[in-house]
Write an enzyme that holds these catalytic residues in place. Structure first.
Site, PDB file in Angstrom:
ATOM      1  CG  ASN A   1      -3.335  -5.623  11.409  1.00 42.06           C
ATOM      2  OD1 ASN A   1      -3.625  -4.803  12.267  1.00 42.06           O
ATOM      3  ND2 ASN A   1      -2.431  -6.563  11.603  1.00 42.06           N
TER       4      ASN A   1
ATOM      5  CD  GLU B   1      -2.491 -11.142  11.977  1.00 43.97           C
ATOM      6  OE1 GLU B   1      -2.423 -12.036  12.853  1.00 43.97           O
ATOM      7  OE2 GLU B   1      -1.566 -10.347  11.722  1.00 43.97           O
TER       8      GLU B   1
ATOM      9  CB  CYS C   1      -2.818  -4.734   4.942  1.00 40.60           C
ATOM     10  SG  CYS C   1      -1.429  -5.818   4.616  1.00 40.60           S
TER      11      CYS C   1
ATOM     12  CD  GLU D   1      -1.558  -0.402   5.078  1.00 44.12           C
ATOM     13  OE1 GLU D   1      -2.123  -1.290   5.742  1.00 44.12           O
ATOM     14  OE2 GLU D   1      -0.346  -0.411   4.861  1.00 44.12           O
TER      15      GLU D   1
ATOM     16  CB  CYS E   1       2.897  -4.805   2.420  1.00 39.28           C
ATOM     17  SG  CYS E   1       1.239  -5.110   1.801  1.00 39.28           S
TER      18      CYS E   1
HETATM   19  N1  THU Z   1       0.067  -5.250   7.845  1.00 42.44           N
HETATM   20  C1  THU Z   1      -0.756  -4.173   7.631  1.00 42.44           C
HETATM   21  O1  THU Z   1      -1.883  -4.122   8.123  1.00 42.44           O
HETATM   22  N2  THU Z   1      -0.291  -3.169   6.844  1.00 42.44           N
HETATM   23  C2  THU Z   1       0.947  -3.141   6.283  1.00 42.44           C
HETATM   24  O2  THU Z   1       1.264  -2.213   5.551  1.00 42.44           O
HETATM   25  C3  THU Z   1       1.889  -4.226   6.528  1.00 42.44           C
HETATM   26  C4  THU Z   1       1.379  -5.382   7.295  1.00 42.44           C
HETATM   27  C5  THU Z   1      -0.436  -6.339   8.702  1.00 42.44           C
HETATM   28  C6  THU Z   1      -0.688  -7.632   7.986  1.00 42.44           C
HETATM   29  C7  THU Z   1      -0.548  -8.632   9.107  1.00 42.44           C
HETATM   30  O3  THU Z   1      -1.789  -8.734   9.804  1.00 42.44           O
HETATM   31  C8  THU Z   1       0.468  -8.007  10.046  1.00 42.44           C
HETATM   32  O4  THU Z   1       0.515  -6.622   9.701  1.00 42.44           O
HETATM   33  C9  THU Z   1       1.856  -8.589   9.933  1.00 42.44           C
HETATM   34  O5  THU Z   1       2.303  -8.648   8.638  1.00 42.44           O
END
Ligand code: THU
Length: 153
Positions: free
Chosen positions: A61, A63, A72, A74, A104
């Site tokens: 992930n 940000e 995310c 995935e 998610c």
């Molecule tokens: N996140 C993912 O990378 N994959 C998921 O399935 C759920 C959330 C990341 C997004 C964000 O950078 C952090 O986790 C918190 O939500």
């Protein structure tokens, strides 16, 4: 009329109980956690795909200062795959974070879209630091996924 959905999934309390190929993919995803850029949530996720020819790709992930603009693990990985390995079929997708991590809603849609396009099931391994949940198809994580061209009622 009431219709029913049934979800069968595997639960492994320890990664060592999984077959070697799956352990390897989970290790690759776990390693990719260290490439996450997550200063805002402090939540690092790693993802890894294994194609049917055995190639493995990973991502994590990422940000943004404009917080919702991040991506995310995935989804970032699947979009890269679509752009760079469009002819290949994904056999298994592994997702790992330090606490058990299940995709998610938005990622479930994108995984299910990918499965639909390639026309073969994508196994999904969802791992924490020890335990792992396994489903045999993306469809089981998102029944009634959105489609632009619905085919049946
Ligand atoms: N996140 C993912 O990378 N994959 C998921 O399935 C759920 C959330 C990341 C997004 C964000 O950078 C952090 O986790 C918190 O939500």
């Amino acid at each position: 009329e009431t219709r029913h959905l049934n979800l069968d999934y595997g639960y492994y309390s320890d990664r060592s109980e999984l077959p070697e190929e799956d352990r390897q993919l989970l290790e690759a995803a776990a390693k990719a956690c260290s490439t996450a850029y997550a200063p805002y949530s402090d939540f690092r996720v790693g993802a890894a795909v294994r194609f049917d020819d055995g190639e493995i790709l990973t991502s994590s992930n990422q940000e943004s200062e404009a917080f919702p603009s991040g991506i995310c693990a995935e989804r970032g990985l699947l979009y890269f795959v679509q752009a760079n390995r469009p002819q290949k079929k994904i056999r298994t997708l592994a997702i790992v974070s330090s606490t058990e991590c299940t995709p998610c809603g938005a990622c479930r849609q994108v995984i299910a879209d990918t499965e639909q396009r390639q026309k073969t099931p994508i196994r999904i391994l969802m791992g924490g630091s020890r335990s792992t949940i396994v489903v045999e198809s993306a469809q089981s994580l998102l029944p009634f996924r959105f489609t632009l061209t619905p085919t049946k009622d």
